[in-house]
Scaffold this motif. Sequence first.
Motif, PDB file in Angstrom:
ATOM      1  N   GLY A 141       9.721 113.387   6.984  1.00  0.00           N
ATOM      2  CA  GLY A 141       8.990 112.277   7.587  1.00  0.00           C
ATOM      3  C   GLY A 141       8.517 111.265   6.565  1.00  0.00           C
ATOM      4  O   GLY A 141       7.463 110.655   6.713  1.00  0.00           O
ATOM      5  N   VAL A 142       9.301 111.087   5.506  1.00  0.00           N
ATOM      6  CA  VAL A 142       8.924 110.236   4.381  1.00  0.00           C
ATOM      7  C   VAL A 142      10.021 109.199   4.135  1.00  0.00           C
ATOM      8  O   VAL A 142      11.207 109.489   4.293  1.00  0.00           O
ATOM      9  N   TYR A 143       9.598 108.013   3.712  1.00  0.00           N
ATOM     10  CA  TYR A 143      10.536 106.952   3.338  1.00  0.00           C
ATOM     11  C   TYR A 143      10.547 106.787   1.827  1.00  0.00           C
ATOM     12  O   TYR A 143       9.536 107.031   1.164  1.00  0.00           O
ATOM     13  N   LEU A 144      11.693 106.372   1.304  1.00  0.00           N
ATOM     14  CA  LEU A 144      11.810 105.950  -0.097  1.00  0.00           C
ATOM     15  C   LEU A 144      12.127 104.463  -0.074  1.00  0.00           C
ATOM     16  O   LEU A 144      13.024 104.032   0.648  1.00  0.00           O
ATOM     17  N   GLU A 145      11.403 103.700  -0.860  1.00  0.00           N
ATOM     18  CA  GLU A 145      11.628 102.256  -0.923  1.00  0.00           C
ATOM     19  C   GLU A 145      11.868 101.866  -2.374  1.00  0.00           C
ATOM     20  O   GLU A 145      11.017 102.093  -3.232  1.00  0.00           O
ATOM     21  N   ASP A 151       0.072 104.075   8.639  1.00  0.00           N
ATOM     22  CA  ASP A 151       0.099 105.510   8.346  1.00  0.00           C
ATOM     23  C   ASP A 151       1.524 106.021   8.162  1.00  0.00           C
ATOM     24  O   ASP A 151       1.918 107.063   8.704  1.00  0.00           O
ATOM     25  N   ILE A 152       2.300 105.270   7.383  1.00  0.00           N
ATOM     26  CA  ILE A 152       3.687 105.631   7.085  1.00  0.00           C
ATOM     27  C   ILE A 152       3.752 106.033   5.620  1.00  0.00           C
ATOM     28  O   ILE A 152       3.338 105.268   4.739  1.00  0.00           O
ATOM     29  N   ASP A 153       4.258 107.229   5.359  1.00  0.00           N
ATOM     30  CA  ASP A 153       4.378 107.713   3.987  1.00  0.00           C
ATOM     31  C   ASP A 153       5.627 107.131   3.336  1.00  0.00           C
ATOM     32  O   ASP A 153       6.745 107.349   3.817  1.00  0.00           O
ATOM     33  N   VAL A 154       5.411 106.384   2.249  1.00  0.00           N
ATOM     34  CA  VAL A 154       6.509 105.759   1.520  1.00  0.00           C
ATOM     35  C   VAL A 154       6.350 106.072   0.037  1.00  0.00           C
ATOM     36  O   VAL A 154       5.279 105.883  -0.533  1.00  0.00           O
ATOM     37  N   ILE A 155       7.427 106.552  -0.559  1.00  0.00           N
ATOM     38  CA  ILE A 155       7.448 106.780  -2.004  1.00  0.00           C
ATOM     39  C   ILE A 155       8.099 105.550  -2.636  1.00  0.00           C
ATOM     40  O   ILE A 155       9.276 105.287  -2.391  1.00  0.00           O
ATOM     41  N   PRO A 156       7.331 104.786  -3.424  1.00  0.00           N
ATOM     42  CA  PRO A 156       7.903 103.600  -4.048  1.00  0.00           C
ATOM     43  C   PRO A 156       8.700 103.966  -5.298  1.00  0.00           C
ATOM     44  O   PRO A 156       8.288 104.839  -6.072  1.00  0.00           O
ATOM     45  N   ILE A 157       9.821 103.309  -5.470  1.00  0.00           N
ATOM     46  CA  ILE A 157      10.629 103.517  -6.674  1.00  0.00           C
ATOM     47  C   ILE A 157      10.862 102.149  -7.309  1.00  0.00           C
ATOM     48  O   ILE A 157      11.393 101.243  -6.670  1.00  0.00           O
ATOM     49  N   TYR A 158      10.453 102.010  -8.564  1.00  0.00           N
ATOM     50  CA  TYR A 158      10.575 100.751  -9.293  1.00  0.00           C
ATOM     51  C   TYR A 158      11.667 100.880 -10.357  1.00  0.00           C
ATOM     52  O   TYR A 158      11.976 101.996 -10.799  1.00  0.00           O
ATOM     53  N   VAL A 170      10.472 111.518  -8.053  1.00  0.00           N
ATOM     54  CA  VAL A 170      10.734 111.531  -6.608  1.00  0.00           C
ATOM     55  C   VAL A 170      10.385 112.896  -6.023  1.00  0.00           C
ATOM     56  O   VAL A 170       9.704 112.989  -4.996  1.00  0.00           O
ATOM     57  N   MET A 171      10.829 113.962  -6.671  1.00  0.00           N
ATOM     58  CA  MET A 171      10.559 115.306  -6.148  1.00  0.00           C
ATOM     59  C   MET A 171       9.061 115.628  -6.173  1.00  0.00           C
ATOM     60  O   MET A 171       8.547 116.250  -5.239  1.00  0.00           O
ATOM     61  N   GLN A 172       8.373 115.218  -7.226  1.00  0.00           N
ATOM     62  CA  GLN A 172       6.931 115.467  -7.315  1.00  0.00           C
ATOM     63  C   GLN A 172       6.181 114.682  -6.236  1.00  0.00           C
ATOM     64  O   GLN A 172       5.280 115.219  -5.584  1.00  0.00           O
ATOM     65  N   GLU A 173       6.547 113.430  -6.031  1.00  0.00           N
ATOM     66  CA  GLU A 173       5.916 112.618  -4.983  1.00  0.00           C
ATOM     67  C   GLU A 173       6.187 113.206  -3.601  1.00  0.00           C
ATOM     68  O   GLU A 173       5.304 113.234  -2.745  1.00  0.00           O
TER      69      GLU A 173
END
Length: 157
Positions: A64-68, A93-100, A112-115
């Motif tokens: 239930g998580v997004y990666l952006e 209330d949307i879980d998003v893991i940001p990647i820069y 990514v795995m830790q987040e």
Amino acid sequence: MTQNLEYKLNDTGIMKFRSKAESKIALFLEDNKIKYNYEQAVIVNDENNKQRIWYPDFYLPEYGVYLEYYGLAGQKEYDIGIKRKESAYRKSDIDVIPIYPWILKDNWKGYVMQELKQTVSRRYKRLKARPYWHLNNTGSYGKILSFPSYTRRSTYR
């Protein structure tokens, strides 16, 4: 934004990504057997509390998580958009893991795995904080019900 299947597939029927970084992320997810949907629509509430449809890069349905991936981070106008997006995700209330981009130069896979682990752990803690768990530990709900087993009878003789 075009969101049809033909756009997402190249001539050989293989998924097409918007950047090399997104391809790299997809390969990592595939290597780790993490299911994902590419650019799956999500409804968010923007800063004016108006509903919008956005397409974050990756949705991980098992979690239930997004990666952006914010590939142009560091550019003034783009950074304003990042802040707007992150605010809308939080508000919705949307879980998003940001990647820069700079994360991809370091141990980005570990990041990514830790987040992902922290996000899932946070959700689990919210679940365990629900009244059911507190009442069940004190015995208020009593014993777990067991249901009689039923055998299926054939209607044919």
